[in-house]
Design a protein around this motif. Structure first.
Motif, mmCIF file in Angstrom:
data_model
loop_
_atom_site.group_PDB
_atom_site.id
_atom_site.type_symbol
_atom_site.label_atom_id
_atom_site.label_comp_id
_atom_site.label_asym_id
_atom_site.label_seq_id
_atom_site.Cartn_x
_atom_site.Cartn_y
_atom_site.Cartn_z
ATOM 1 N N LEU A 4 0.930 -1.221 -0.037
ATOM 2 C CA LEU A 4 0.090 0.091 0.117
ATOM 3 C C LEU A 4 0.927 1.194 -0.009
ATOM 4 O O LEU A 4 1.662 1.265 0.973
ATOM 5 N N GLU A 36 -2.873 4.990 -1.321
ATOM 6 C CA GLU A 36 -4.207 4.663 -2.146
ATOM 7 C C GLU A 36 -5.385 4.627 -1.379
ATOM 8 O O GLU A 36 -6.291 3.660 -0.770
ATOM 9 N N ILE A 67 -8.149 1.529 -1.141
ATOM 10 C CA ILE A 67 -7.781 0.467 -0.377
ATOM 11 C C ILE A 67 -8.984 0.036 0.028
ATOM 12 O O ILE A 67 -9.092 -1.388 0.728
ATOM 13 N N VAL A 75 -1.525 -6.308 4.816
ATOM 14 C CA VAL A 75 -1.402 -4.902 4.129
ATOM 15 C C VAL A 75 -0.034 -4.454 4.869
ATOM 16 O O VAL A 75 0.043 -4.168 5.960
ATOM 17 N N ASP A 124 1.750 -1.065 4.652
ATOM 18 C CA ASP A 124 1.767 0.445 4.477
ATOM 19 C C ASP A 124 3.304 0.917 4.115
ATOM 20 O O ASP A 124 4.084 1.112 4.948
ATOM 21 N N GLY A 126 -3.919 6.307 4.069
ATOM 22 C CA GLY A 126 -4.551 5.352 3.751
ATOM 23 C C GLY A 126 -4.314 3.912 4.722
ATOM 24 O O GLY A 126 -5.138 3.086 4.834
ATOM 25 N N VAL A 130 -7.121 1.304 6.689
ATOM 26 C CA VAL A 130 -6.710 -0.205 6.798
ATOM 27 C C VAL A 130 -6.865 -0.602 8.072
ATOM 28 O O VAL A 130 -7.470 -1.623 8.791
ATOM 29 N N ALA A 182 -3.383 -2.376 -4.276
ATOM 30 C CA ALA A 182 -4.165 -1.669 -3.372
ATOM 31 C C ALA A 182 -5.206 -1.085 -4.023
ATOM 32 O O ALA A 182 -6.333 -0.641 -3.512
#
Length: 503
Positions: free
Chosen positions: A47, A50, A54, A74, A76, A83, A87, A129
């Protein structure tokens, strides 16, 4: 080749009688025994900025019709648009989602590699993502792996699936990169650059991946090919984006991909840190030498043969004309690869056996073996006397044990230590151990004198690796090395010894 050797190597003139097998023939011909253990899917999501895609992507992913238990990791990669907070909110309400934060942007490859290190699944797939790839098509991607036919599946955007019409230059660049990958890796892919790559996790963990950026795609493709993975393709739909929508790839990424392909193919060829697998794939390049070795052993081979320490089947592939062929190894990875490679052959059985365990030969007694082939295995086993005694018990009277080992203790080098060799042998020492195990020695030959000189030089230089390139050149030079053996005054680096069990 002698007439006797040719007769032994040639397939029998009539269809062989299928021997009694330890499992039904339908099971012997099944695709993969490991299939039932594939229970969890790890979806790896890199990620970076996004925020607006996402959330919808994760919602669609979490309700995808996947039969496996789902794990979503995920990573990051230093996002600055919030973003990661999206999540985190989803992860609070769904334990299947895990968020790993990286304090700074390092690139897609670095994020995926971090996710690989954290995953706990049996199969892994990379999911961008955004929503260029539809998570509801994951079952199609997983099907060949779950059926036991594939180790990796690429979701191809150009194999007939629904897709948005791409920009011409992006499409042309993809074709160039895919063609380069096919040429350098001897594949026939239609879409090397696809994000959708599903890979068995046990293989993915063993691959040596170093890319931080978008060049992870060609690196992963090349490493899978070097591993010998069975790669399938399946069509997937694609809703491509352009730069204005947030597309992050550029011309420089394409040039880096070409560079990575060339590097993996020509100079950075170490595709795994699994030493045994790397060495076995390297030795597979020595095809002339392996064929010659089997011709030397042929006069002593019968029709019911067991190969102890079969590895990935470098020699086994030349032995399948036997009435009964039993392939044995202790490493679960090799055992499954052997089962995959020889699936569908009713005369081949694959067993997992630890040769250092007392009484290891008990499961072989029903095979009525007339030959045991043990090539470059005995030096890895500390209790070699016990191993040879087990071979003698497993053979029927008059059967042969064909032992191939590294020769000359004076050649022991850092490479031997790195390969896990306890020792190198002299002819006299190996014959003595064979006699103590109950064999009558009927043939001893020491070969490869030029190879001994090269091994000594490598030892003096402190080299530890046995690379595919070295083995390829060794194989190309083998006719010269073989012709030089009678002319050189020193001893060779390899020893062939055959013992017969008394009648």
């Amino acid at each position: 080749m002698t007439d006797q050797a040719a007769a032994v190597l040639a397939p029998p003139p009539a269809a062989p009688r299928l021997p009694d097998t330890p499992c039904p023939l339908s099971e012997a011909n099944a695709a993969r025994g490991r299939v039932q253990s594939l229970r969890r899917l790890s979806v790896l999501v890199p990620l970076y900025n996004e925020r607006w895609t996402i959330g919808p992507m994760l919602q669609r992913l979490l309700c995808a019709p996947v039969s496996l238990e789902l794990e979503v990791i995920v990573v990051d990669d230093g996002s600055t648009d919030g973003g990661a907070d999206v999540v985190a909110a989803i992860a609070e309400g769904d334990p299947r989602v895990r968020l790993i934060r990286s304090p700074q942007n390092q690139g897609k490859g670095a994020a995926v590699r971090r996710a690989i290190a954290e995953m706990t699944g049996d199969v892994a797939v990379v999911q961008d993502a955004d929503l260029e790839y539809d998570p509801h098509e994951l079952p199609r991607l997983l099907r060949p792996i779950l059926a036991g036919h594939a180790d990796a599946v690429f979701g191809s955007r150009f194999a007939g699936g629904e897709r948005r019409a791409l920009l011409f230059w992006h499409s042309l660049g993809n074709r160039v990169l895919t063609t380069a990958a096919n040429m350098l890796c001897d594949l026939n892919l239609t879409d090397m650059e696809t994000c959708y790559k599903a890979v068995r996790a046990d293989i993915l963990r063993e691959l040596r991946l170093t890319s931080d950026g978008f060049d992870l795609e060609p690196e992963l493709t090349c490493r899978l090919a070097q591993w010998g993975a069975r790669i399938y393709e399946t069509p997937v739909s694609y809703r491509g984006r352009v730069a204005a929508d947030g597309k992050k790839t550029s011309l420089m990424d394409g040039l880096r991909a070409l560079w990575r392909l060339a590097a993996c193919r020509f100079w950075d060829t170490k595709f795994t840190d699994h030493t045994g697998m790397y060495v076995l794939r390297s030795c597979d390049r020595a095809k002339r030498y392996n064929r010659w070795l089997m011709r030397q052993a042929a006069p002593f081979m019968g029709q019911r043969l067991l190969e102890a320490g079969a590895g990935i089947g470098n020699l086994s592939q030349m032995l399948t004309a036997r009435e009964r062929l039993v392939l044995v190894d202790h490493d679960p990875l090799y055992v499954e690869m052997l089962r995959d490679r020889f699936a569908g052959r009713g005369n081949v059985a694959v067993l997992q056996t630890d040769l250092t365990e007392p009484g290891f030969d008990a499961q072989w007694q029903s095979e009525a073996l007339d030959t045991i082939l043990c090539s470059n295995v005995l030096e890895h086993l500390e209790p070699h006397e016990q191993v040879l005694e087990g071979y003698c018990r497993a053979l029927r009277p008059g059967g042969h044990a064909i032992i191939i080992v590294p020769a000359e203790p004076g050649l022991y080098s850092p490479a031997d230590e790195a390969l896990g060799h306890y020792r190198r042998y002299t002819p006299e020492g190996l014959e003595r151990v064979m006699r103590q195990a109950g064999f009558i020695t009927v043939h001893t030959r020491q070969v490869c004198k030029l190879g001994a000189a090269a091994w000594r030089v490598n030892g003096l230089l402190g080299r530890k690796n046995l690379t595919p390139r070295q083995m390829l050149w060794f194989d190309r030079m083998w006719p010269v090395m073989r012709a030089a053996d009678p002319l050189l005054p020193w001893r060779g680096m390899s020893l062939i010894c055959v013992g017969r069990k008394p009648s």
